[in-house]
Design an enzyme around this catalytic site. Sequence first.
Site, PDB file in Angstrom:
ATOM      1  N   CYS A 271      12.821  18.527 -19.910  1.00  0.00           N
ATOM      2  CA  CYS A 271      12.845  18.326 -18.451  1.00  0.00           C
ATOM      3  C   CYS A 271      13.816  17.234 -17.983  1.00  0.00           C
ATOM      4  O   CYS A 271      14.624  17.497 -17.080  1.00  0.00           O
ATOM      5  CB  CYS A 271      11.462  18.038 -17.891  1.00  0.00           C
ATOM      6  SG  CYS A 271      10.112  18.261 -19.006  1.00  0.00           S
ATOM      7  N   ARG A 300       8.621  16.449 -31.817  1.00  0.00           N
ATOM      8  CA  ARG A 300       7.412  15.721 -31.454  1.00  0.00           C
ATOM      9  C   ARG A 300       6.716  15.247 -32.710  1.00  0.00           C
ATOM     10  O   ARG A 300       6.674  15.961 -33.709  1.00  0.00           O
ATOM     11  CB  ARG A 300       6.466  16.614 -30.642  1.00  0.00           C
ATOM     12  CG  ARG A 300       7.079  16.948 -29.296  1.00  0.00           C
ATOM     13  CD  ARG A 300       6.118  17.656 -28.395  1.00  0.00           C
ATOM     14  NE  ARG A 300       6.810  18.145 -27.221  1.00  0.00           N
ATOM     15  CZ  ARG A 300       6.293  19.010 -26.363  1.00  0.00           C
ATOM     16  NH1 ARG A 300       5.083  19.471 -26.547  1.00  0.00           N
ATOM     17  NH2 ARG A 300       6.996  19.399 -25.311  1.00  0.00           N
ATOM     18  N   GLN A 318      11.845  25.461 -27.467  1.00  0.00           N
ATOM     19  CA  GLN A 318      11.102  26.069 -26.363  1.00  0.00           C
ATOM     20  C   GLN A 318      12.009  27.032 -25.609  1.00  0.00           C
ATOM     21  O   GLN A 318      13.200  26.752 -25.443  1.00  0.00           O
ATOM     22  CB  GLN A 318      10.641  24.989 -25.381  1.00  0.00           C
ATOM     23  CG  GLN A 318       9.639  24.020 -25.957  1.00  0.00           C
ATOM     24  CD  GLN A 318       9.306  22.931 -24.956  1.00  0.00           C
ATOM     25  OE1 GLN A 318      10.195  22.218 -24.504  1.00  0.00           O
ATOM     26  NE2 GLN A 318       8.042  22.794 -24.608  1.00  0.00           N
ATOM     27  N   ASP A 320      12.601  27.239 -22.609  1.00  0.00           N
ATOM     28  CA  ASP A 320      12.247  26.369 -21.496  1.00  0.00           C
ATOM     29  C   ASP A 320      13.077  26.699 -20.255  1.00  0.00           C
ATOM     30  O   ASP A 320      14.196  27.194 -20.364  1.00  0.00           O
ATOM     31  CB  ASP A 320      12.524  24.918 -21.912  1.00  0.00           C
ATOM     32  CG  ASP A 320      11.582  23.935 -21.239  1.00  0.00           C
ATOM     33  OD1 ASP A 320      10.783  24.365 -20.396  1.00  0.00           O
ATOM     34  OD2 ASP A 320      11.660  22.741 -21.574  1.00  0.00           O
ATOM     35  N   HIS A 322      13.475  25.058 -15.975  1.00  0.00           N
ATOM     36  CA  HIS A 322      13.004  24.228 -14.873  1.00  0.00           C
ATOM     37  C   HIS A 322      13.546  24.791 -13.579  1.00  0.00           C
ATOM     38  O   HIS A 322      14.732  25.042 -13.459  1.00  0.00           O
ATOM     39  CB  HIS A 322      13.421  22.774 -15.094  1.00  0.00           C
ATOM     40  CG  HIS A 322      12.714  22.187 -16.274  1.00  0.00           C
ATOM     41  ND1 HIS A 322      13.257  22.191 -17.528  1.00  0.00           N
ATOM     42  CD2 HIS A 322      11.472  21.648 -16.384  1.00  0.00           C
ATOM     43  CE1 HIS A 322      12.377  21.658 -18.372  1.00  0.00           C
ATOM     44  NE2 HIS A 322      11.296  21.321 -17.712  1.00  0.00           N
ATOM     45  N   LYS A 398      -1.370  23.015 -14.078  1.00  0.00           N
ATOM     46  CA  LYS A 398      -0.600  24.059 -14.761  1.00  0.00           C
ATOM     47  C   LYS A 398      -1.413  25.315 -14.953  1.00  0.00           C
ATOM     48  O   LYS A 398      -2.636  25.310 -14.815  1.00  0.00           O
ATOM     49  CB  LYS A 398      -0.119  23.554 -16.114  1.00  0.00           C
ATOM     50  CG  LYS A 398      -1.244  23.155 -17.051  1.00  0.00           C
ATOM     51  CD  LYS A 398      -0.713  22.794 -18.428  1.00  0.00           C
ATOM     52  CE  LYS A 398      -1.858  22.428 -19.346  1.00  0.00           C
ATOM     53  NZ  LYS A 398      -1.529  22.502 -20.748  1.00  0.00           N
ATOM     54  N   HIS A 444       7.967  23.706 -14.292  1.00  0.00           N
ATOM     55  CA  HIS A 444       8.322  23.729 -15.716  1.00  0.00           C
ATOM     56  C   HIS A 444       7.706  25.000 -16.271  1.00  0.00           C
ATOM     57  O   HIS A 444       6.512  25.216 -16.074  1.00  0.00           O
ATOM     58  CB  HIS A 444       7.678  22.585 -16.489  1.00  0.00           C
ATOM     59  CG  HIS A 444       7.900  21.219 -15.931  1.00  0.00           C
ATOM     60  ND1 HIS A 444       8.596  20.254 -16.609  1.00  0.00           N
ATOM     61  CD2 HIS A 444       7.495  20.655 -14.771  1.00  0.00           C
ATOM     62  CE1 HIS A 444       8.596  19.135 -15.892  1.00  0.00           C
ATOM     63  NE2 HIS A 444       7.934  19.351 -14.779  1.00  0.00           N
TER      64      HIS A 444
HETATM   65 ZN   LIG Z   1       9.595  20.472 -18.416  1.00  0.00          ZN
END
Ligand SMILES: [Zn+2]
Length: 570
Positions: A271, A300, A318, A320, A322, A398, A444
Amino acid sequence: MSQPSLEALRHTAAHVLAYAVQDLFPEAKPTIGPAIENGFYYDFDRATPFTPTDLAALEARMHAIVAADYEMSGEQVTREEAIARYASNAYKVELAQGIPDGDPITLYTIGEFTDLCRGGHAERTGEIGAVKLMSVAGAYWRGDETKPMLQRIYGTAFPTQRELDDYLTFLEEAAKRDHRKLGPELGLYRIEEDAGGGLVFWHPKGAIVRSIVEDFIRAGLKERGYQPVVTPHVVHEKLYEISGHLDNFADGMFGPIEVEGQRFRLKPMNCPGHILIYRSEGHSYRDLPLRFSEFGTVYRFERSGTLHGLTRVRGFTQDDAHLFCTPEQLQGEFEQTLDEALRLLKAFNFSGFEYFLSTRAVRGETDPIAEDAIRKALESHGLPYEIDVGGGAFYGPKLDINLHDAIGRKWQLGTVQVDFILPERFELKYRGPDGADHRPVMIHRALAGSMERFMGVIIEHFSGAFPAWLAPVQAVVVPISEHQLDYAYAIREQLRDAGFRVDADSSNEKLGYKIRHWKTQKVPYILVVGKNELADGTLSVNARGSDEKRPPITPAAFAAELQAVVDEKR
Ligand SMILES: [Zn+2]
Ligand SMILES: [Zn+2]
């Protein structure tokens, strides 16, 4: 008499186990024994681990205790009485001392065994219909590696033998599908101890499957107007100070890397990087929504003891994205994200979707707006959902999507989060129709979630037998003898030229052995070529999971058949 809950039944079985241990291994000190998701465990302090023979003896003793149908009787005692009673067991003393003032302190007895316990039992041991001990593992007292190592015995219990048998059959099926076994066997991936736990090496076959999944996701993103971006894996720690990750997520991050007196961090989330891209130029409301996507690899920290194949790792990618939008666009953006999630999950034949709206434990003033957008998006799709109070991310509520795999196991993959906080922290803005600056809202979303985890789940879901559109090797040409080897290679080339993933078997093994080998590799089509096929310019198709004897067909006819299957994502 009412039926005890499964949890009460299993916790009672833990008492029965501790009773059996007291009888057979009186030197072992009992500590705690809760019910857990699929059964129960009990931790004992004992110098030597319990052996499989010990477990068998304990299980036999447990059957006798169950058959004796002892009543579970409780009595309330003072803290002093409890401590005096367990003078020789420091664990129970610690537990007795830890019970909050004012809470009842209770002892529960079955037959000749009394345990300090807060309750939640069946009324009699005879209510346990079936019990089985599963395994032994070391476990630290209180889960703390500075404390003594205990011996944890795992078991399970059910109201009936039939339910236990079904569960054991299910476990066998799950073990056959275990991605940690299939991954290396099928040449998909390995985790190399020399490189460290939780870090995945994708081998060519696994990388091919993964790239097909990525291509599928990319195609959907392109159609929906997402813009791909790429961000660094290591960035200055300052970025995570601004984002709040250092305050809220430090335990999940790898430690700092010092260079020239500056502290850098491996990125735990994509992000902040995407936010920097948004912030680098001015935006008009006419530009929104902006949707930045990245197959972003993050790192992580997870304790080594918790790492698990592909589903609990230290480095993962991910899918991912945004989304930066106006508050008015929030619901619409949420809806298109939901559509995208369902397109993905349905393509992989998952079913039984469950939706969870996770709210924040401490709700901020914008949370109702965010929760409302999620709720309306779900309702507009007619999707029932449950509320998970306090399960939200630190920056907002979420939506989590759970699904069921081919053998009914539940997995959580995709998650979509609404965020008013990071735009605030990074002072993001857009120019509104009124000519003034406004704060955008962020969404997200990662739909496969982690590619590693998604791959682990689909390996188990398909039991490694990927449908032809996903299979790393879609077909293998197997010559009956060396006389057809050149022909086999010619077919391989012809099919590869047509865009398929095809191998040829050049080994000197017997036909039966070769076919068995490719079946264990779960290749969708084995194409056998012998004397007749060579003479006629054909091949004989042996499709996975089918015993059908089909007349030989030409390579071109097979290519057309395979193309149709791939086009239908079968
Ligand atoms: Zn994010
Ligand atoms: Zn109990």
